[in-house]
Design a protein around this motif. Structure first.
Motif, PDB file in Angstrom:
ATOM      1  N   UNK A   1      13.789 -29.841  31.039  1.00  0.00           N
ATOM      2  CA  UNK A   1      14.813 -30.687  31.655  1.00  0.00           C
ATOM      3  C   UNK A   1      15.667 -31.328  30.577  1.00  0.00           C
ATOM      4  N   UNK A   2      16.990 -31.329  30.772  1.00  0.00           N
ATOM      5  CA  UNK A   2      17.881 -31.894  29.776  1.00  0.00           C
ATOM      6  C   UNK A   2      17.757 -33.412  29.737  1.00  0.00           C
ATOM      7  N   UNK A   3      18.317 -33.989  28.664  1.00  0.00           N
ATOM      8  CA  UNK A   3      18.236 -35.438  28.486  1.00  0.00           C
ATOM      9  C   UNK A   3      18.917 -36.171  29.645  1.00  0.00           C
ATOM     10  N   UNK A   4      20.108 -35.692  30.067  1.00  0.00           N
ATOM     11  CA  UNK A   4      20.793 -36.372  31.163  1.00  0.00           C
ATOM     12  C   UNK A   4      20.011 -36.274  32.466  1.00  0.00           C
ATOM     13  N   UNK A   5      19.345 -35.123  32.695  1.00  0.00           N
ATOM     14  CA  UNK A   5      18.528 -34.981  33.905  1.00  0.00           C
ATOM     15  C   UNK A   5      17.362 -35.950  33.884  1.00  0.00           C
ATOM     16  N   UNK A   6      16.713 -36.090  32.708  1.00  0.00           N
ATOM     17  CA  UNK A   6      15.588 -37.017  32.607  1.00  0.00           C
ATOM     18  C   UNK A   6      16.048 -38.452  32.852  1.00  0.00           C
ATOM     19  N   UNK A   7      17.225 -38.792  32.289  1.00  0.00           N
ATOM     20  CA  UNK A   7      17.737 -40.147  32.502  1.00  0.00           C
ATOM     21  C   UNK A   7      18.053 -40.373  33.972  1.00  0.00           C
ATOM     22  N   UNK A   8      18.697 -39.358  34.604  1.00  0.00           N
ATOM     23  CA  UNK A   8      19.030 -39.499  36.017  1.00  0.00           C
ATOM     24  C   UNK A   8      17.790 -39.686  36.877  1.00  0.00           C
ATOM     25  N   UNK A   9      16.718 -38.922  36.595  1.00  0.00           N
ATOM     26  CA  UNK A   9      15.484 -39.059  37.350  1.00  0.00           C
ATOM     27  C   UNK A   9      14.876 -40.438  37.143  1.00  0.00           C
ATOM     28  N   UNK A  72      42.783 -21.941  26.313  1.00  0.00           N
ATOM     29  CA  UNK A  72      41.573 -21.697  25.539  1.00  0.00           C
ATOM     30  C   UNK A  72      40.721 -22.956  25.476  1.00  0.00           C
ATOM     31  N   UNK A  73      39.432 -22.805  25.772  1.00  0.00           N
ATOM     32  CA  UNK A  73      38.492 -23.915  25.726  1.00  0.00           C
ATOM     33  C   UNK A  73      37.385 -23.615  24.726  1.00  0.00           C
ATOM     34  N   UNK A  74      37.194 -24.536  23.785  1.00  0.00           N
ATOM     35  CA  UNK A  74      36.197 -24.380  22.734  1.00  0.00           C
ATOM     36  C   UNK A  74      34.788 -24.639  23.266  1.00  0.00           C
ATOM     37  N   UNK A  75      33.822 -24.368  22.411  1.00  0.00           N
ATOM     38  CA  UNK A  75      32.440 -24.748  22.677  1.00  0.00           C
ATOM     39  C   UNK A  75      32.317 -26.269  22.656  1.00  0.00           C
ATOM     40  N   UNK A  76      31.231 -26.787  23.211  1.00  0.00           N
ATOM     41  CA  UNK A  76      30.977 -28.226  23.196  1.00  0.00           C
ATOM     42  C   UNK A  76      30.916 -28.734  21.756  1.00  0.00           C
ATOM     43  N   UNK A  77      31.352 -29.965  21.552  1.00  0.00           N
ATOM     44  CA  UNK A  77      31.279 -30.651  20.257  1.00  0.00           C
ATOM     45  C   UNK A  77      32.137 -29.957  19.207  1.00  0.00           C
ATOM     46  N   UNK A  78      33.208 -29.305  19.630  1.00  0.00           N
ATOM     47  CA  UNK A  78      34.066 -28.599  18.678  1.00  0.00           C
ATOM     48  C   UNK A  78      35.416 -29.283  18.586  1.00  0.00           C
ATOM     49  N   UNK A  79      35.859 -29.629  17.370  1.00  0.00           N
ATOM     50  CA  UNK A  79      37.229 -30.129  17.206  1.00  0.00           C
ATOM     51  C   UNK A  79      38.233 -29.083  17.658  1.00  0.00           C
ATOM     52  N   UNK A  80      39.403 -29.528  18.028  1.00  0.00           N
ATOM     53  CA  UNK A  80      40.394 -28.662  18.659  1.00  0.00           C
ATOM     54  C   UNK A  80      40.767 -27.451  17.822  1.00  0.00           C
ATOM     55  N   UNK A 109      29.315 -38.396  20.751  1.00  0.00           N
ATOM     56  CA  UNK A 109      29.066 -38.741  19.358  1.00  0.00           C
ATOM     57  C   UNK A 109      28.609 -37.499  18.603  1.00  0.00           C
ATOM     58  N   UNK A 110      28.914 -37.446  17.317  1.00  0.00           N
ATOM     59  CA  UNK A 110      28.577 -36.277  16.514  1.00  0.00           C
ATOM     60  C   UNK A 110      27.089 -35.964  16.614  1.00  0.00           C
ATOM     61  N   UNK A 111      26.779 -34.703  16.849  1.00  0.00           N
ATOM     62  CA  UNK A 111      25.386 -34.275  16.928  1.00  0.00           C
ATOM     63  C   UNK A 111      24.803 -34.273  18.325  1.00  0.00           C
ATOM     64  N   UNK A 112      25.475 -34.863  19.292  1.00  0.00           N
ATOM     65  CA  UNK A 112      24.965 -34.867  20.669  1.00  0.00           C
ATOM     66  C   UNK A 112      24.991 -33.441  21.217  1.00  0.00           C
ATOM     67  N   UNK A 113      23.995 -33.089  22.020  1.00  0.00           N
ATOM     68  CA  UNK A 113      23.912 -31.713  22.497  1.00  0.00           C
ATOM     69  C   UNK A 113      23.971 -31.582  24.007  1.00  0.00           C
ATOM     70  N   UNK A 114      24.113 -32.671  24.745  1.00  0.00           N
ATOM     71  CA  UNK A 114      24.141 -32.607  26.201  1.00  0.00           C
ATOM     72  C   UNK A 114      25.552 -32.938  26.683  1.00  0.00           C
ATOM     73  N   UNK A 115      26.279 -31.903  27.056  1.00  0.00           N
ATOM     74  CA  UNK A 115      27.680 -32.073  27.451  1.00  0.00           C
ATOM     75  C   UNK A 115      27.918 -31.894  28.946  1.00  0.00           C
TER      76      UNK A 115
END
Length: 264
Positions: A1-9, A72-80, A109-115
């Motif tokens: 389960x992702x971090x946001x899912x755990x927080x939501x639960x 065009x849409x970049x990957x998560x956490x990617x500068x334009x 924030x830099x390094x976050x992985x849940x988008x």
């Protein structure tokens, strides 16, 4: 389960109302200032979605005849304008007759992985970008997403079935082991009805099970094409010429608005 899912639960069980992860506006503004200082004149575009200004980079088609426009849409956490495949596509597809508009997605924030919590904001930015292009290039609007950007493309098509988008392109969009992400991906794929080009790569090729799963999910869509590539970086880096040729060739074969999608 992702971090946001755990927080939501946790919030549901405790009755609390703490906010889920949000976009890092200050980080986005800082990167925007840096990019603005080194961007070629005429490329920078400022758009606004739900009261938030965000950057995009626009290049008009460099040919006499414009074939259409690609968001065009970049990957998560990617500068334009991060170095890599999306930058190459943004700069070189105009030479094939396609205007391009690359979007800055909302950042954490830099390094976050849940988008996934930022997906609604990403979808509003796509909507704004398409509106911008419709005023300039009303025909043949295409969505192209790399990795997490590809998931945003699918989710947008799922929620905006009446959008004036002719086709979509997914680059290196694959399951990542997060049940929330993978469920969202499969659900959105199963509902996609537009012509769809799905490009995956890997050093040893693409797993046969993944290919068969995609074909099963997309069996309802006669305009679906999966392109598994062998001997490539799994992120599709380093194969820019071949990918541009593949994308351009597929786009040229798309049916007109009133035609049926091509058969399998």
């Amino acid at each position: 389960m992702s971090r946001s899912s755990r927080i939501g639960l946790m919030l549901f069980l405790t009755g609390c109302s703490l906010p889920l992860p949000a976009a890092d506006v200050l980080r986005e503004q800082e990167l925007a200032r840096e990019l603005e200082a080194r961007t070629q004149a005429g490329e920078m575009v400022w758009l606004q979605a739900q009261g938030t200004r965000f950057q995009a980079l626009y290049r008009d088609a460099a040919t006499r005849e414009t074939r259409g426009a690609i968001v065009l849409l970049h990957d998560a956490d990617s500068p334009l304008d991060a170095p890599g495949l999306l930058r190459e596509l943004r700069k070189r597809l105009p030479d094939r007759g396609w205007a391009t508009l690359a979007l800055q997605g909302p950042l954490r924030e830099a390094g976050a992985d849940d988008y996934l919590p930022l997906m609604p904001e990403t979808l509003t930015r796509i909507d704004t970008a398409l509106g911008y292009l419709q005023e300039r290039k009303p025909d043949n609007l295409i969505l192209l997403g790399y990795r997490q950007g590809g998931l945003a493309v699918l989710r947008y098509l799922e929620e905006k079935s009446d959008a004036k988008v002719g086709a979509a392109i997914l680059l290196d969009l694959r399951p990542n082991g997060d049940p929330e992400h993978d469920t969202a991906l499969n659900d959105a794929l199963g509902k996609a009805e537009l012509p769809l080009l799905d490009i995956l790569g890997g050093k040893e090729g693409v797993d046969d099970d993944l290919i068969q799963q995609r074909r099963h999910l997309m069996k309802h869509n006669a305009g679906y094409r999966i392109v598994p590539l062998t001997d490539t970086d799994h992120r599709l880096e380093g194969w820019n010429d071949m990918l541009i040729n593949r994308i351009h060739g597929w786009l040229r074969q798309l049916p007109t608005k009133d035609a049926r999608p091509p058969g399998p």
